[in-house]
Design a protein around this motif. Sequence first.
Motif, PDB file in Angstrom:
ATOM      1  N   LEU A   1       0.497  -1.080  -0.148  1.00 34.06           N
ATOM      2  CA  LEU A   1      -0.235  -0.217   0.302  1.00 34.06           C
ATOM      3  C   LEU A   1       0.890   1.396   0.086  1.00 34.06           C
ATOM      4  CD1 LEU A   1      -2.662  -1.259   2.621  1.00 34.06           C
ATOM      5  CD2 LEU A   1      -2.740  -1.412   0.364  1.00 34.06           C
ATOM      6  N   VAL A   2       0.895   1.771  -1.046  1.00 31.10           N
ATOM      7  CA  VAL A   2       1.489   3.292  -0.968  1.00 31.10           C
ATOM      8  C   VAL A   2       0.852   4.609  -0.756  1.00 31.10           C
ATOM      9  CG1 VAL A   2       3.262   4.480  -2.440  1.00 31.10           C
ATOM     10  CG2 VAL A   2       2.866   1.585  -3.345  1.00 31.10           C
ATOM     11  N   PRO A   3       1.041   5.192   0.355  1.00 34.47           N
ATOM     12  CA  PRO A   3       0.155   6.342   0.715  1.00 34.47           C
ATOM     13  C   PRO A   3       0.983   7.439   0.029  1.00 34.47           C
ATOM     14  CG  PRO A   3       2.809   5.199   1.758  1.00 34.47           C
ATOM     15  CD  PRO A   3       2.579   4.712   1.192  1.00 34.47           C
ATOM     16  N   ILE A   4      -0.776   8.325  -0.036  1.00 28.95           N
ATOM     17  CA  ILE A   4      -0.667   9.159  -0.980  1.00 28.95           C
ATOM     18  C   ILE A   4      -0.630  10.167  -0.481  1.00 28.95           C
ATOM     19  CG2 ILE A   4      -2.239  10.657  -2.348  1.00 28.95           C
ATOM     20  CD1 ILE A   4      -3.806   7.973  -2.826  1.00 28.95           C
ATOM     21  N   SER A   5       0.757  11.295  -0.754  1.00 26.28           N
ATOM     22  CA  SER A   5       0.702  12.252   0.254  1.00 26.28           C
ATOM     23  C   SER A   5       0.340  13.826   0.170  1.00 26.28           C
ATOM     24  CB  SER A   5       2.801  12.620   0.298  1.00 26.28           C
ATOM     25  OG  SER A   5       2.531  13.084  -1.181  1.00 26.28           O
ATOM     26  N   LYS A   6      -0.233  13.330  -1.055  1.00 26.13           N
ATOM     27  CA  LYS A   6      -1.724  14.672  -2.075  1.00 26.13           C
ATOM     28  C   LYS A   6      -1.977  14.453  -2.555  1.00 26.13           C
ATOM     29  CE  LYS A   6      -0.961  19.951  -3.157  1.00 26.13           C
ATOM     30  NZ  LYS A   6       0.342  20.218  -3.719  1.00 26.13           N
ATOM     31  N   SER A   7      -3.242  14.436  -2.244  1.00 24.43           N
ATOM     32  CA  SER A   7      -4.473  14.385  -2.863  1.00 24.43           C
ATOM     33  C   SER A   7      -5.176  15.626  -3.649  1.00 24.43           C
ATOM     34  CB  SER A   7      -5.693  13.273  -2.006  1.00 24.43           C
ATOM     35  OG  SER A   7      -6.039  14.607  -0.706  1.00 24.43           O
ATOM     36  N   HIS A   8      -5.799  14.694  -4.879  1.00 23.07           N
ATOM     37  CA  HIS A   8      -6.231  15.619  -5.693  1.00 23.07           C
ATOM     38  C   HIS A   8      -7.846  15.510  -6.592  1.00 23.07           C
ATOM     39  CE1 HIS A   8      -2.884  17.361  -6.290  1.00 23.07           C
ATOM     40  NE2 HIS A   8      -1.878  16.346  -6.533  1.00 23.07           N
ATOM     41  N   GLY A   9      -8.481  16.340  -5.790  1.00 24.27           N
ATOM     42  CA  GLY A   9      -9.608  15.937  -6.345  1.00 24.27           C
ATOM     43  C   GLY A   9     -10.743  14.557  -6.160  1.00 24.27           C
ATOM     44  N   GLY A  10     -12.149  15.546  -6.678  1.00 30.10           N
ATOM     45  CA  GLY A  10     -12.461  13.739  -7.072  1.00 30.10           C
ATOM     46  C   GLY A  10     -12.590  12.702  -5.829  1.00 30.10           C
TER      47      GLY A  10
ATOM     48  N   TRP B   1     -10.317  10.703  -5.287  1.00 27.11           N
ATOM     49  CA  TRP B   1      -8.523  11.143  -4.422  1.00 27.11           C
ATOM     50  C   TRP B   1      -9.259  11.617  -3.256  1.00 27.11           C
ATOM     51  CZ3 TRP B   1      -4.944   7.894  -6.047  1.00 27.11           C
ATOM     52  CH2 TRP B   1      -5.142   7.725  -7.848  1.00 27.11           C
ATOM     53  N   LEU B   2      -9.686  12.290  -2.211  1.00 25.84           N
ATOM     54  CA  LEU B   2      -9.809  13.392  -1.642  1.00 25.84           C
ATOM     55  C   LEU B   2     -10.354  12.130  -1.052  1.00 25.84           C
ATOM     56  CD1 LEU B   2     -12.216  16.246  -2.409  1.00 25.84           C
ATOM     57  CD2 LEU B   2      -9.922  16.349  -1.325  1.00 25.84           C
ATOM     58  N   ARG B   3     -10.931  11.121  -0.755  1.00 23.86           N
ATOM     59  CA  ARG B   3     -11.027   9.614   0.159  1.00 23.86           C
ATOM     60  C   ARG B   3     -10.080   8.412   0.163  1.00 23.86           C
ATOM     61  NH1 ARG B   3     -16.359  10.619  -2.769  1.00 23.86           N
ATOM     62  NH2 ARG B   3     -15.928   9.527  -3.817  1.00 23.86           N
ATOM     63  N   ARG B   4      -9.082   8.759  -0.723  1.00 26.15           N
ATOM     64  CA  ARG B   4      -8.095   7.600  -0.662  1.00 26.15           C
ATOM     65  C   ARG B   4      -6.687   8.302   0.283  1.00 26.15           C
ATOM     66  NH1 ARG B   4      -6.705   4.482  -6.855  1.00 26.15           N
ATOM     67  NH2 ARG B   4      -6.093   2.690  -4.830  1.00 26.15           N
ATOM     68  N   THR B   5      -6.312   6.824   0.822  1.00 27.66           N
ATOM     69  CA  THR B   5      -5.044   7.005   1.623  1.00 27.66           C
ATOM     70  C   THR B   5      -4.033   6.650   0.921  1.00 27.66           C
ATOM     71  OG1 THR B   5      -5.910   5.511   2.979  1.00 27.66           O
ATOM     72  CG2 THR B   5      -6.557   7.358   3.937  1.00 27.66           C
ATOM     73  N   HIS B   6      -4.106   5.281   0.149  1.00 29.31           N
ATOM     74  CA  HIS B   6      -2.905   4.718  -0.885  1.00 29.31           C
ATOM     75  C   HIS B   6      -3.336   4.471  -1.600  1.00 29.31           C
ATOM     76  CE1 HIS B   6      -5.944   1.940   1.200  1.00 29.31           C
ATOM     77  NE2 HIS B   6      -5.398   1.261   0.143  1.00 29.31           N
ATOM     78  N   ILE B   7      -2.570   3.744  -2.515  1.00 33.01           N
ATOM     79  CA  ILE B   7      -2.461   3.385  -3.663  1.00 33.01           C
ATOM     80  C   ILE B   7      -2.195   1.604  -3.444  1.00 33.01           C
ATOM     81  CG2 ILE B   7      -2.312   2.972  -6.653  1.00 33.01           C
ATOM     82  CD1 ILE B   7      -0.977   6.187  -6.289  1.00 33.01           C
ATOM     83  N   ASP B   8      -2.957   0.984  -4.445  1.00 30.57           N
ATOM     84  CA  ASP B   8      -2.883  -0.232  -4.047  1.00 30.57           C
ATOM     85  C   ASP B   8      -1.110  -0.865  -5.526  1.00 30.57           C
ATOM     86  OD1 ASP B   8      -4.592  -0.190  -2.527  1.00 30.57           O
ATOM     87  OD2 ASP B   8      -6.233  -1.805  -3.478  1.00 30.57           O
ATOM     88  N   ARG B   9      -0.125  -1.707  -4.298  1.00 33.70           N
ATOM     89  CA  ARG B   9       0.468  -2.311  -5.886  1.00 33.70           C
ATOM     90  C   ARG B   9       0.871  -3.073  -5.700  1.00 33.70           C
ATOM     91  NH1 ARG B   9      -1.549   1.093  -8.557  1.00 33.70           N
ATOM     92  NH2 ARG B   9      -0.887   3.324  -9.715  1.00 33.70           N
ATOM     93  N   THR B  10       1.466  -4.392  -6.419  1.00 35.75           N
ATOM     94  CA  THR B  10       2.198  -5.195  -6.391  1.00 35.75           C
ATOM     95  C   THR B  10       3.887  -5.631  -6.921  1.00 35.75           C
ATOM     96  OG1 THR B  10       0.229  -6.960  -6.121  1.00 35.75           O
ATOM     97  CG2 THR B  10       2.177  -7.838  -6.945  1.00 35.75           C
ATOM     98  N   ILE B  11       4.552  -5.439  -5.988  1.00 37.28           N
ATOM     99  CA  ILE B  11       5.893  -5.659  -6.259  1.00 37.28           C
ATOM    100  C   ILE B  11       6.668  -7.022  -6.447  1.00 37.28           C
ATOM    101  CG2 ILE B  11       8.716  -4.595  -5.726  1.00 37.28           C
ATOM    102  CD1 ILE B  11       6.167  -2.171  -6.107  1.00 37.28           C
ATOM    103  N   VAL B  12       7.313  -6.970  -7.612  1.00 38.19           N
ATOM    104  CA  VAL B  12       7.928  -8.280  -8.481  1.00 38.19           C
ATOM    105  C   VAL B  12       9.222  -7.845  -8.058  1.00 38.19           C
ATOM    106  CG1 VAL B  12       7.993  -9.826  -9.722  1.00 38.19           C
ATOM    107  CG2 VAL B  12       5.771  -9.162  -9.416  1.00 38.19           C
TER     108      VAL B  12
END
Length: 123
Positions: free
Chosen positions: A14-23, A25-36
Amino acid sequence: MPLRITSVKATPVLVPISKSHGGLWLRRTHIDRTIVEIETDVGISGVGETRGLWAADVINSKFAPQLIGLPPLARGLMRSRCLNGVLDYGFPEYQMERLAYAAVDLAAWDIAGKCADLPLYTR
């Protein structure tokens, strides 16, 4: 003797979002990713990334067993082993497997750049 893949490990993060932009994204605190991370028998490793946490399970359970022992520079062979002729007939799981495989492909390109001792963007 060509290098060979010795391990493939996918980790959901879970990659934290440091600054959200609009719509939304205002409700998101992270982005889901998979690292290989793909490791080889000569100590060269490559890292790749794709979207979603679900991709880690696809990579670890389905792709990793197919990749062990293959040369990471044979990207066509790797792709055919993992996707095995998957055609998109509109089923979401086909697209999910392709998205998961993108991280494996990026890690293989990372290894290729390291083997050539060049930054990836010049390959």
